[in-house]
Scaffold this active site. Sequence first.
Site, mmCIF file in Angstrom:
data_model
loop_
_atom_site.group_PDB
_atom_site.id
_atom_site.type_symbol
_atom_site.label_atom_id
_atom_site.label_comp_id
_atom_site.label_asym_id
_atom_site.label_seq_id
_atom_site.Cartn_x
_atom_site.Cartn_y
_atom_site.Cartn_z
ATOM 1 N N ASP A 187 79.385 -25.237 87.701
ATOM 2 C CA ASP A 187 79.162 -25.944 86.447
ATOM 3 C C ASP A 187 79.731 -25.122 85.294
ATOM 4 O O ASP A 187 80.712 -24.400 85.474
ATOM 5 C CB ASP A 187 77.655 -26.195 86.269
ATOM 6 C CG ASP A 187 77.348 -27.513 85.590
ATOM 7 O OD1 ASP A 187 77.651 -27.643 84.392
ATOM 8 O OD2 ASP A 187 76.802 -28.415 86.243
ATOM 9 N N HIS B 184 75.143 -27.434 79.966
ATOM 10 C CA HIS B 184 75.018 -28.337 81.106
ATOM 11 C C HIS B 184 74.544 -27.612 82.365
ATOM 12 O O HIS B 184 73.628 -28.072 83.057
ATOM 13 C CB HIS B 184 76.382 -28.992 81.329
ATOM 14 C CG HIS B 184 76.397 -30.155 82.250
ATOM 15 N ND1 HIS B 184 76.620 -30.026 83.601
ATOM 16 C CD2 HIS B 184 76.248 -31.489 82.017
ATOM 17 C CE1 HIS B 184 76.618 -31.228 84.167
ATOM 18 N NE2 HIS B 184 76.388 -32.130 83.224
ATOM 19 N N SER C 16 74.632 -36.337 86.612
ATOM 20 C CA SER C 16 74.544 -34.879 86.667
ATOM 21 C C SER C 16 73.114 -34.406 86.894
ATOM 22 O O SER C 16 72.890 -33.314 87.410
ATOM 23 C CB SER C 16 75.055 -34.263 85.361
ATOM 24 O OG SER C 16 76.445 -34.213 85.332
#
Length: 462
Positions: A165, A225, A401
């Site tokens: 990520d 994220h 996600s």
Amino acid sequence: MHRSSLPRLFSALALASLACAAQAREHNPLADLARDESPTDRLIVKYRDGVQPFATARGEAAIRVAGNRQGVSVRHLRAMSGGAHVMAISRAISPQEAEAMAQAISAGDPDILYAEPDHLLKPLMTPNDSYYSLQWSLSDATGGIRAPAAWDKASGSGVVVAVIDTGVRKHADFSANLLAGRDFVSTSFISNDGDGRDADAADPGDYVTAGYCSTGSAAANSSWHGTHVTGIVAATANNKTGVVGVAWGAKVLPLRALGRCGGYSSDIADAISWAAGNAVSGQPTNTTPAKVINLSLGGTAACGKTTQAAINAARAKGAVVVVAAGNEKANASTSSPANCTGVVSVAATTKAGGRASYSNYGTSVTLAAPGGDSGAAIASTWNTGTSTPGSDTYAYMAGTSMAAPAVSGVAALMLSANPKLTPDQVATLLKSSARAFPASCSGCGAGIVNAEAAVAAALAAK
């Protein structure tokens, strides 16, 4: 999916009210009980009102005969409130044997109102993490994944989950479960940390100014994220702080392959290979190879040969590759790596159990998990910084996600319960144990991931 997952900070009111609720729970840690399928050495017998003495001659005979059939003797232990009586069995017998005894005793004397096994019960794992009640995705009866019942059997201990990520901030709520990781971003244009590949998987922020990524591209704050995804997988449980991860006993291997404007598939492929323990040119040997690899990323493209080869090599090492299906409201066959062979592709569902408004769909989707939507997104770890890193905090985000790491966490629970499972077995059991959608979810695969049933299936597998 990166960029399409929208954060929303917890309100101060929500945090304060949840903190009070968490404190109330701590005073009664055994409030939630679940039946333990363990042997028992007791029965409960209740006679109809007005029957005296406790055991009639007919009742004594019924109890004696039922015990003889199981090769045990039975004696009166004590009276209970409400008029029932506890009977002690001379040795522990299985729940099935105890049920058969109870039925035989009831059938042998019409004066007996009921007889039943005196089951052993145990606490159902209910974390004391202060924001746990905001995590509807874990336990909501309609839209949740039924994690608490799974936690009575597995925590993810002994399993490494790689999160490929944006890197990660060392958030206090999962730092105890964080391995060293690596940075696979090969260009400073994307990396935002002044260098290329190195041993530092920290997320420096992926904010961009208008026009940075391409002509006319929008400005954007840092997404944090990878930090949010990591918390969904393995935030620490029972630390009276924040949230709890699906596989709170697992270790997370953070691998940074995304930065400003995204990440190159070549960098992502190398991260996949290295995560599973395969050699990557110029990189040291991975001493903590992952058995689960989470890819909450993607883009509109066919599955590249390089990406497919990395996935194949990781699977050959025994790693389960879990991928977000995509947030384009389109067929997942157009989104890579969700359209690659051998991956567990995950669509997103809402709190009502239907397909999230943004979620991709189609025959390439394996199953679904909570990804949230407007009004009910997914709570996890985050950072306060809008550009460069600030302090630890928590936020809501929605997207496939968020759905993918829920499935990665369940896969880790399964492998913790049964380390012998192959990637194909994990995928098969995830599908066969998934529960039916309570709302419309066309093209969402086999069902909503069911942590309780998946772990039970893993334990039962050879």
